[in-house]
Design a protein around this motif. Structure first.
Motif, PDB file in Angstrom:
ATOM      1  N   CYS A 186      54.894  54.362  49.547  1.00  0.00           N
ATOM      2  CA  CYS A 186      55.395  55.730  49.725  1.00  0.00           C
ATOM      3  C   CYS A 186      56.438  56.086  48.669  1.00  0.00           C
ATOM      4  CB  CYS A 186      55.991  55.902  51.117  1.00  0.00           C
ATOM      5  SG  CYS A 186      54.774  55.888  52.447  1.00  0.00           S
ATOM      6  N   ILE A 187      57.242  55.112  48.261  1.00  0.00           N
ATOM      7  CA  ILE A 187      58.251  55.362  47.235  1.00  0.00           C
ATOM      8  C   ILE A 187      57.592  55.596  45.882  1.00  0.00           C
ATOM      9  CG2 ILE A 187      60.194  54.330  45.979  1.00  0.00           C
ATOM     10  CD1 ILE A 187      60.892  52.837  48.567  1.00  0.00           C
ATOM     11  N   GLY A 188      56.413  55.013  45.673  1.00  0.00           N
ATOM     12  CA  GLY A 188      55.695  55.192  44.418  1.00  0.00           C
ATOM     13  C   GLY A 188      55.407  53.928  43.659  1.00  0.00           C
ATOM     14  N   TYR A 189      55.680  52.772  44.264  1.00  0.00           N
ATOM     15  CA  TYR A 189      55.391  51.511  43.604  1.00  0.00           C
ATOM     16  C   TYR A 189      53.923  51.125  43.788  1.00  0.00           C
ATOM     17  CZ  TYR A 189      60.386  50.739  43.018  1.00  0.00           C
ATOM     18  OH  TYR A 189      61.702  50.857  42.657  1.00  0.00           O
ATOM     19  N   LYS A 190      53.364  50.489  42.774  1.00  0.00           N
ATOM     20  CA  LYS A 190      52.011  49.970  42.874  1.00  0.00           C
ATOM     21  C   LYS A 190      52.053  48.647  43.617  1.00  0.00           C
ATOM     22  CE  LYS A 190      47.783  49.425  40.191  1.00  0.00           C
ATOM     23  NZ  LYS A 190      47.167  50.556  40.884  1.00  0.00           N
ATOM     24  N   VAL A 191      51.171  48.479  44.612  1.00  0.00           N
ATOM     25  CA  VAL A 191      51.122  47.270  45.432  1.00  0.00           C
ATOM     26  C   VAL A 191      49.715  46.690  45.366  1.00  0.00           C
ATOM     27  CG1 VAL A 191      51.380  46.295  47.745  1.00  0.00           C
ATOM     28  CG2 VAL A 191      52.915  48.129  46.986  1.00  0.00           C
ATOM     29  N   LEU A 192      49.613  45.390  45.057  1.00  0.00           N
ATOM     30  CA  LEU A 192      48.326  44.704  44.969  1.00  0.00           C
ATOM     31  C   LEU A 192      48.318  43.499  45.902  1.00  0.00           C
ATOM     32  CD1 LEU A 192      47.835  44.655  41.077  1.00  0.00           C
ATOM     33  CD2 LEU A 192      46.786  46.246  42.704  1.00  0.00           C
ATOM     34  N   ASN A 193      47.113  43.053  46.266  1.00  0.00           N
ATOM     35  CA  ASN A 193      46.921  41.833  47.064  1.00  0.00           C
ATOM     36  C   ASN A 193      46.077  40.854  46.270  1.00  0.00           C
ATOM     37  OD1 ASN A 193      48.226  43.120  49.222  1.00  0.00           O
ATOM     38  ND2 ASN A 193      46.306  43.928  50.024  1.00  0.00           N
ATOM     39  N   ALA A 194      46.300  39.554  46.498  1.00  0.00           N
ATOM     40  CA  ALA A 194      45.509  38.557  45.774  1.00  0.00           C
ATOM     41  C   ALA A 194      45.515  37.230  46.510  1.00  0.00           C
ATOM     42  CB  ALA A 194      46.036  38.368  44.354  1.00  0.00           C
ATOM     43  N   SER A 195      44.536  36.401  46.183  1.00  0.00           N
ATOM     44  CA  SER A 195      44.474  35.019  46.656  1.00  0.00           C
ATOM     45  C   SER A 195      43.770  34.197  45.588  1.00  0.00           C
ATOM     46  CB  SER A 195      43.702  34.921  47.980  1.00  0.00           C
ATOM     47  OG  SER A 195      43.390  33.566  48.274  1.00  0.00           O
ATOM     48  N   THR A 196      44.444  33.173  45.087  1.00  0.00           N
ATOM     49  CA  THR A 196      43.795  32.292  44.125  1.00  0.00           C
ATOM     50  C   THR A 196      42.810  31.354  44.822  1.00  0.00           C
ATOM     51  OG1 THR A 196      45.654  30.736  44.295  1.00  0.00           O
ATOM     52  CG2 THR A 196      45.744  32.354  42.524  1.00  0.00           C
ATOM     53  N   PHE A 197      43.000  31.134  46.126  1.00  0.00           N
ATOM     54  CA  PHE A 197      42.107  30.247  46.879  1.00  0.00           C
ATOM     55  C   PHE A 197      40.729  30.882  47.041  1.00  0.00           C
ATOM     56  CE2 PHE A 197      40.394  28.606  50.935  1.00  0.00           C
ATOM     57  CZ  PHE A 197      40.334  27.257  50.621  1.00  0.00           C
ATOM     58  N   THR A 198      40.694  32.164  47.419  1.00  0.00           N
ATOM     59  CA  THR A 198      39.413  32.865  47.603  1.00  0.00           C
ATOM     60  C   THR A 198      39.032  33.695  46.382  1.00  0.00           C
ATOM     61  OG1 THR A 198      40.460  34.811  48.597  1.00  0.00           O
ATOM     62  CG2 THR A 198      39.855  32.998  50.078  1.00  0.00           C
ATOM     63  N   GLU A 199      39.965  33.793  45.398  1.00  0.00           N
ATOM     64  CA  GLU A 199      39.809  34.618  44.189  1.00  0.00           C
ATOM     65  C   GLU A 199      39.766  36.107  44.522  1.00  0.00           C
ATOM     66  OE1 GLU A 199      36.561  33.259  41.824  1.00  0.00           O
ATOM     67  OE2 GLU A 199      37.500  31.329  41.403  1.00  0.00           O
ATOM     68  N   SER A 200      40.182  36.463  45.714  1.00  0.00           N
ATOM     69  CA  SER A 200      40.230  37.873  46.104  1.00  0.00           C
ATOM     70  C   SER A 200      41.373  38.576  45.384  1.00  0.00           C
ATOM     71  CB  SER A 200      40.434  37.985  47.617  1.00  0.00           C
ATOM     72  OG  SER A 200      40.643  39.325  48.007  1.00  0.00           O
ATOM     73  N   GLY A 201      41.115  39.765  44.879  1.00  0.00           N
ATOM     74  CA  GLY A 201      42.137  40.578  44.245  1.00  0.00           C
ATOM     75  C   GLY A 201      42.483  40.202  42.826  1.00  0.00           C
ATOM     76  N   LEU A 202      41.890  39.139  42.290  1.00  0.00           N
ATOM     77  CA  LEU A 202      42.237  38.731  40.926  1.00  0.00           C
ATOM     78  C   LEU A 202      41.706  39.717  39.882  1.00  0.00           C
ATOM     79  CD1 LEU A 202      41.753  34.842  40.978  1.00  0.00           C
ATOM     80  CD2 LEU A 202      43.848  36.174  41.261  1.00  0.00           C
ATOM     81  N   ALA A 203      40.539  40.299  40.152  1.00  0.00           N
ATOM     82  CA  ALA A 203      39.961  41.255  39.197  1.00  0.00           C
ATOM     83  C   ALA A 203      40.838  42.504  39.047  1.00  0.00           C
ATOM     84  CB  ALA A 203      38.541  41.626  39.610  1.00  0.00           C
TER      85      ALA A 203
END
Length: 342
Positions: A186-203
């Motif tokens: 809401c403030i305007g920051y970019k927020v990402l999620n990731a997991s190196t175990f499942t490789e989710s969000g790395l792309a």
């Protein structure tokens, strides 16, 4: 406590060491002057500092990652740091050496206080500071805010990355983190999620980092080294031996090193810039680091307003109007209190 008196042999030994150091320095300077004065240098060209060793610097010619040249610095140059763009001249000998003759303008400069409290430049021309958090150790708003303030005050765009999302099996903890991160969205920051175990969000993370220069910061144990190894599988990142639990390991250098992503962009890695201290900052710097506070700064009734329930305080009014969240103002006061500056 009285000062210990040195023996004659100890005094001689100290003087001898100092003389040897001075002789080595003079020899290096003499070699550089010889190269400069005898026209043993090629034409000027652009370069990028990838690692700094005090009197010498490793640089790459622009757009030639991995092509490392060891360079001396001309004596009239300011201190250089990793990420600096420079003008340099290569030697005309077979050695991959050269001389840096000029420093290009910096778009940003990241510094940290040394043991004496003096700000020491660490890296330059950074586009993103990636604030890495994880389910464990438990992230709290005031800890995240410290990193955001540090990034904001040096005009480098912060990004929040929730790592190890594969550990979010507890629904209650997942919801707590979602509510926490929603504040920053809401403030305007970019927020990402990731997991190196499942490789989710790395792309998506890699897409953000492409064609930019970034650094990772965050508490020990949030998985910074795992992220680096996942994003930089073929580079010699000396972070593999670090413990994810303690953050301690076999780092062989404390200098900042720039490594290139295979798909473009770069990551600057250094133990000294993974965690920030704010105790060198003044209260005015701290409050300016809260980006949603800025429209109200300078609009209080009293010029020396402490924003602590004084009449006519613009920050307090913004809080009442719902334009500033109580949790963020609470973080601000926790930081100020920790500095002993309230």
């Amino acid at each position: 406590m009285t000062k210990r008196k040195l023996t004659r042999r100890q005094s001689w030994r100290i003087q001898k060491i100092q003389e040897e150091r001075t002789a080595r320095l003079n020899k290096r300077e003499s070699a550089v002057k010889h190269q400069l004065n005898n026209n043993h240098l090629g034409p000027e060209q652009a370069g990028l500092v990838v690692e700094h060793y005090g009197a010498q610097t490793d640089i790459e010619p622009i757009n030639q990652p991995g092509n490392i040249w060891r360079c001396h610095l001309r004596s009239n140059l300011p201190p250089l740091v990793t990420g600096d763009k420079v003008i340099w001249r290569a030697t005309t000998t077979n050695e991959k050496k050269g001389v840096i003759v000029a420093l290009d303008k910096r778009s940003s400069l990241l510094s940290r206080p040394d043991a004496r409290g003096q700000l020491k430049p660490v890296a330059a021309n950074i586009d993103y500071i990636i604030v890495v958090i994880a389910p464990l150790p438990t992230p709290y708003a005031h800890l995240i805010d410290r990193y955001l303030v540090a990034a904001e005050t040096v005009n480098i765009e912060p990004v929040i990355l929730l790592n190890k999302i594969d550990l979010l099996s507890n629904q209650q903890e997942r919801q707590r983190l979602e509510r926490l991160l929603a504040i920053y969205k809401c403030i305007g920051y970019k927020v990402l999620n990731a997991s190196t175990f499942t490789e989710s969000g790395l792309a998506p993370l890699q897409a953000l980092l492409n064609e930019h220069t970034s650094v990772f910061v965050g508490q020990s144990g949030v998985g910074k080294s795992s992220l680096m190894n996942a994003l930089l599988p073929s580079t010699n990142m000396r972070v593999g031996a670090l413990s994810e639990a303690t953050g301690k390991g076999n780092h062989t250098t404390t200098s900042a090193k720039l490594c290139h992503f295979p798909t473009g962009g770069a990551l600057i890695d250094s133990p000294g810039i993974r965690e920030f201290n704010l105790w060198h900052m003044m209260p005015d710097d701290i409050i300016d680091g809260f980006r949603e506070f800025r429209p109200f700064i300078g609009h209080c009734r009293f010029r020396d307003c402490k924003h602590d329930k004084e009449p006519g305080c613009a920050i307090e009014q913004a809080l009442k109007d719902g334009k500033i969240l109580p949790s963020r103002l609470d973080s601000y006061w926790k930081i100020i209190t920790s500095l002993g500056s309230k």
